[in-house]
Design an enzyme around this catalytic site. Structure first.
Site, PDB file in Angstrom:
ATOM      1  N   ARG A 148     -10.898-108.703 -41.872  1.00 61.95           N
ATOM      2  CA  ARG A 148     -10.241-109.171 -40.662  1.00 61.95           C
ATOM      3  C   ARG A 148     -11.081-110.284 -40.037  1.00 61.95           C
ATOM      4  O   ARG A 148     -12.304-110.239 -40.078  1.00 61.95           O
ATOM      5  CB  ARG A 148     -10.118-107.995 -39.686  1.00 61.95           C
TER       6      ARG A 148
ATOM      7  N   THR B 230       2.715-113.423 -42.946  1.00 57.49           N
ATOM      8  CA  THR B 230       1.703-112.587 -43.520  1.00 57.49           C
ATOM      9  C   THR B 230       2.227-112.293 -44.892  1.00 57.49           C
ATOM     10  O   THR B 230       3.391-112.545 -45.156  1.00 57.49           O
ATOM     11  CB  THR B 230       1.630-111.314 -42.649  1.00 57.49           C
TER      12      THR B 230
ATOM     13  N   THR C 222      -3.186-112.350 -43.963  1.00 53.63           N
ATOM     14  CA  THR C 222      -2.413-113.118 -42.992  1.00 53.63           C
ATOM     15  C   THR C 222      -3.190-114.273 -42.381  1.00 53.63           C
ATOM     16  O   THR C 222      -4.423-114.245 -42.357  1.00 53.63           O
ATOM     17  CB  THR C 222      -1.934-112.186 -41.851  1.00 53.63           C
TER      18      THR C 222
ATOM     19  N   ASN D 277      -1.602-114.937 -39.465  1.00 55.30           N
ATOM     20  CA  ASN D 277      -0.786-114.541 -38.315  1.00 55.30           C
ATOM     21  C   ASN D 277       0.554-115.270 -38.315  1.00 55.30           C
ATOM     22  O   ASN D 277       1.337-115.062 -39.214  1.00 55.30           O
ATOM     23  CB  ASN D 277      -1.530-114.676 -36.990  1.00 55.30           C
TER      24      ASN D 277
ATOM     25  N   ASP E  29      -3.706-111.749 -31.560  1.00 53.30           N
ATOM     26  CA  ASP E  29      -3.619-110.292 -31.755  1.00 53.30           C
ATOM     27  C   ASP E  29      -4.517-109.520 -30.787  1.00 53.30           C
ATOM     28  O   ASP E  29      -4.460-108.296 -30.717  1.00 53.30           O
ATOM     29  CB  ASP E  29      -3.970-109.914 -33.204  1.00 53.30           C
TER      30      ASP E  29
ATOM     31  N   SER F 131      -1.624-104.682 -37.178  1.00 50.17           N
ATOM     32  CA  SER F 131      -0.596-103.713 -37.576  1.00 50.17           C
ATOM     33  C   SER F 131      -0.518-103.582 -39.087  1.00 50.17           C
ATOM     34  O   SER F 131       0.292-102.811 -39.599  1.00 50.17           O
ATOM     35  CB  SER F 131       0.772-104.178 -37.080  1.00 50.17           C
TER      36      SER F 131
ATOM     37  N   GLY G  10       5.286-108.559 -41.031  1.00 52.05           N
ATOM     38  CA  GLY G  10       6.274-108.221 -39.999  1.00 52.05           C
ATOM     39  C   GLY G  10       5.670-107.907 -38.646  1.00 52.05           C
ATOM     40  O   GLY G  10       6.339-107.329 -37.800  1.00 52.05           O
ATOM     41  N   GLY G  11       4.393-108.238 -38.442  1.00 51.83           N
ATOM     42  CA  GLY G  11       3.774-107.985 -37.139  1.00 51.83           C
ATOM     43  C   GLY G  11       3.861-106.518 -36.782  1.00 51.83           C
ATOM     44  O   GLY G  11       3.648-105.649 -37.629  1.00 51.83           O
TER      45      GLY G  11
HETATM   46  O1  DON Z   1      -2.491-108.321 -38.003  1.00 61.77           O
HETATM   47  C1  DON Z   1      -1.360-108.281 -37.524  1.00 61.77           C
HETATM   48  O2  DON Z   1      -0.839-107.258 -37.130  1.00 61.77           O
HETATM   49  C2  DON Z   1      -0.556-109.562 -37.454  1.00 61.77           C
HETATM   50  N1  DON Z   1      -1.451-110.681 -37.370  1.00 61.77           N
HETATM   51  C3  DON Z   1       0.349-109.646 -38.631  1.00 61.77           C
HETATM   52  C4  DON Z   1       1.257-110.841 -38.536  1.00 61.77           C
HETATM   53  C5  DON Z   1       2.505-110.707 -39.319  1.00 61.77           C
HETATM   54  O3  DON Z   1       2.739-109.747 -40.001  1.00 61.77           O
HETATM   55  C6  DON Z   1       3.472-111.829 -39.187  1.00 61.77           C
HETATM   56  N2  DON Z   1       4.633-111.569 -40.000  1.00 61.77           N
HETATM   57  N3  DON Z   1       5.763-111.593 -39.709  1.00 61.77           N
END
Ligand code: DON
Length: 569
Positions: free
Chosen positions: A105, A379, A397, A399, A421, A451, A470-471
């Site tokens: 990360r 991502t 990702t 982001n 985030d 996430s 998918g955030g």
């Molecule tokens: O780490 C996370 O939760 C986010 N940065 C992930 C971003 C993400 O999945 C964007 N996709 N749609």
């Protein structure tokens, strides 16, 4: 031993035992070497998947293949992940059942202060956490590529990175998905730093078939291949990154790059109705949310209730886990996260007991009294298994689509906007409408909560390796697949991926549903229980799954039919 460490040890040893016995039972004495029987790879781009198979054929194991896939994705899916980003790699080594999460990360730069993101009137500055130098955190992917290759792979990094270098130097054919995403972000790319030159055709989004070349990225990848992580985190590349980020408003120091470290963390391991589940550890909130949701849902007779009843229970579980996330979760290297309590069966039993099977709980009415106070399209995910049974689930990702929109000088590296985030303030939601508190506040060197939920599920039938972008909706997507995989008598990957998806994240207090696949009756029955329902205008996610059968030893891979869609909030 601290309680937290003790919990990890306990979870970890349970996991090892379960895995060891599962492997022994299955008798998967698959041949190694270049034999591809029993191997499978699912990724978001055919060239990345092909890069992985190429490496397996050359005698690499799943870890080498994962390095090749990740590096190729950095080139051919540059809006999703890359050298300028971070992510989590869940590894399973077949020889001894060893499992670990490689935490790559991003970290906040040492010069970060919250004031950078607020104006004089204490209002958040629009775009400060999503665009430009302030949005970018110190990348982890290059360190992970080197680490995974050196510690777990069989081949030199140079070999595993070769397909990516080739695609970057010689170029790749823009596919309809790239063309659509570049169109969606055309203005962002036109106004970004160094982005138009690389990702557009002139000043326009390229059309499918255009050959996109990234010679500078090829050179950076080659340097990484030759010198290992040092080729990125120190010397010329590092100096160029710092200069570019700071010229775009950032506060990076060379020492932030030089001191970046990936962390190996025990994976989060738990059981649900007889299956062993291994998932992401903190600082991802995903594994914790999955474990909490399943522990709550285990208390309800899901097989005996209708689809609507199931959806209601899943949503109520999600409401509760996202409340806990907002209140308590943050980088556990920086803040006290009451994980023992949050994963405690008795705590989760009490939380589950507040679920009314007949009516929606209003999020604002959800008490956190009996809670644990005592102590985020774009991502990418890929899943790999090799013939010997080594596995990788990796979610990586930068982001949001095309990250911070900053390419650092002549490195070809597109930087992330992972600073979004973090939680800026309790009343300021992020791009995924997530709210959070001090636990996920910014601090130098801290990792923002994530996430991302790379996951393995093992039961008598075999092992499923999964994950998705998918955030915040990553969590519900993984949860729904786990529930359906364990409910259905036969493993049908297509069906698992086709299922329509719904989501709840405590705030906003509404069920989000994909536009298709939910009947009027389904909606009406949930509305009658007091749920607000919001139909999104697009489907979301890009789940990549691999399943290996214990009985046959054969593996299959499948990608999300939504892969062609653009997931956006
Ligand atoms: O780490 C996370 O939760 C986010 N940065 C992930 C971003 C993400 O999945 C964007 N996709 N749609």
């Amino acid at each position: 031993m601290s309680r937290r460490r003790l919990l990890f040890v306990l979870l970890f040893s349970t996991c090892l035992l379960a895995v060891a016995s599962a492997t022994a039972k299955g008798g998967l004495a698959a041949p190694g070497g270049s034999d591809l029987r029993g191997a499978a790879i699912a990724s978001a781009h055919p060239l990345a998947t092909a890069a992985g198979y190429e490496i397996l054929k050359r005698g690499g194991n799943a870890f080498d293949a994962a390095v090749a896939v990740a590096a190729a994705l950095a080139v051919v899916e540059p809006y999703s992940s890359g050298l300028g980003g971070g992510g989590f790699w869940l590894l399973h080594r077949a020889a001894d059942g060893y499992e670990v999460m490689v935490d790559a990360r991003e970290t906040a730069p040492s010069g970060v202060v919250r004031e950078l993101y607020f104006d004089r009137d204490r209002n958040p500055i629009k775009g400060a956490t999503t665009q430009g130098g302030r949005a970018a955190a110190i990348p982890g992917v290059p360190a992970a590529l080197a680490h995974v290759a050196h510690r777990y792979g069989r081949l030199p990094l140079k070999e595993s990175l070769a397909p990516a270098v080739r695609h970057a130097r010689d170029g790749f054919k823009v596919d309809p998905r790239y063309a659509r995403i570049a169109k969606l972000r055309e203005r962002f790319l036109q106004s970004g730093v160094g982005t138009a030159r690389i990702f557009l055709d002139g000043s326009q989004a390229p059309r499918p078939g255009y050959i996109l070349r990234q010679p500078e990225l090829a050179a950076t990848l080659e340097l990484l291949a030759r010198e290992g992580a040092g080729g990125f985190y120190s010397g010329r590349v590092a100096r160029t990154l710092v200069a570019a980020v700071n010229a775009a408003g950032g506060v990076w120091r060379l020492a932030d790059l030089e001191s970046y470290k990936i962390v190996e963390r025990p994976a989060l391991c738990f059981t649900y109705r007889g299956a062993t589940i291994t998932s992401a550890a903190m600082p991802s909130a995903g594994g914790v949310a999955l474990a909490q949701s399943l522990a709550m849902l285990e208390r309800f007779p899901l097989r005996a209730v209708s689809d609507v009843e199931t959806a209601h229970l899943v949503i109520e579980a999600l409401r509760r886990v996202f409340q806990d996330r907002a209140l308590y979760l943050g980088d556990s290297d920086f803040v006290q996260v009451p994980l023992v309590k949050l994963l405690d069966k008795e705590y989760l039993r009490r939380r589950a007991a507040t679920i009314d099977p007949k009516a929606a709980t209003k999020s604002e009415a959800l008490s956190d009294e009996q809670s644990a106070r005592s102590e985020s399209g774009n991502t990418t995910h890929f899943s790999v298994i090799d013939a010997a049974g080594n596995r990788v689930a990796a979610t990586l990702t930068i982001n949001l689509l095309f990250g911070a929109g900053v390419v650092a000088g002549d490195t070809g590296v597109l930087l992330n906007n992972e600073m979004d985030d973090f939680s800026l303030r309790e009343d300021v939601p992020n791009a995924f409408r997530l709210r959070g508190g001090a636990a996920n506040g910014m601090a130098p060197g801290k990792r923002p909560l994530s996430s991302m939920t790379p996951t393995f599920i093992e039961d008598d039938r075999g092992v499923l390796i999964l994950g998705t972008p998918g955030g915040s909706r990553i969590v519900s997507q993984v949860l729904l697949i786990v529930l359906e995989y364990l409910r259905a008598p036969h493993v049908d990957l297509r069906r698992l991926l086709d299922m329509p998806r719904y989501h709840h994240q405590y705030w906003p207090d509404r069920i989000e549903i994909e536009p298709e696949g939910f009947s009027q009756e389904w909606r009406a029955e949930l509305a009658a229980k007091g749920h607000a329902i919001h139909a999104a205008n697009r489907r979301w996610g890009n789940m990549q799954v691999v399943f290996k059968s214990k009985r046959t030893g054969l593996a299959q891979a499948a990608g999300d039919p939504r892969g062609a869609d653009v997931a956006w909030y």
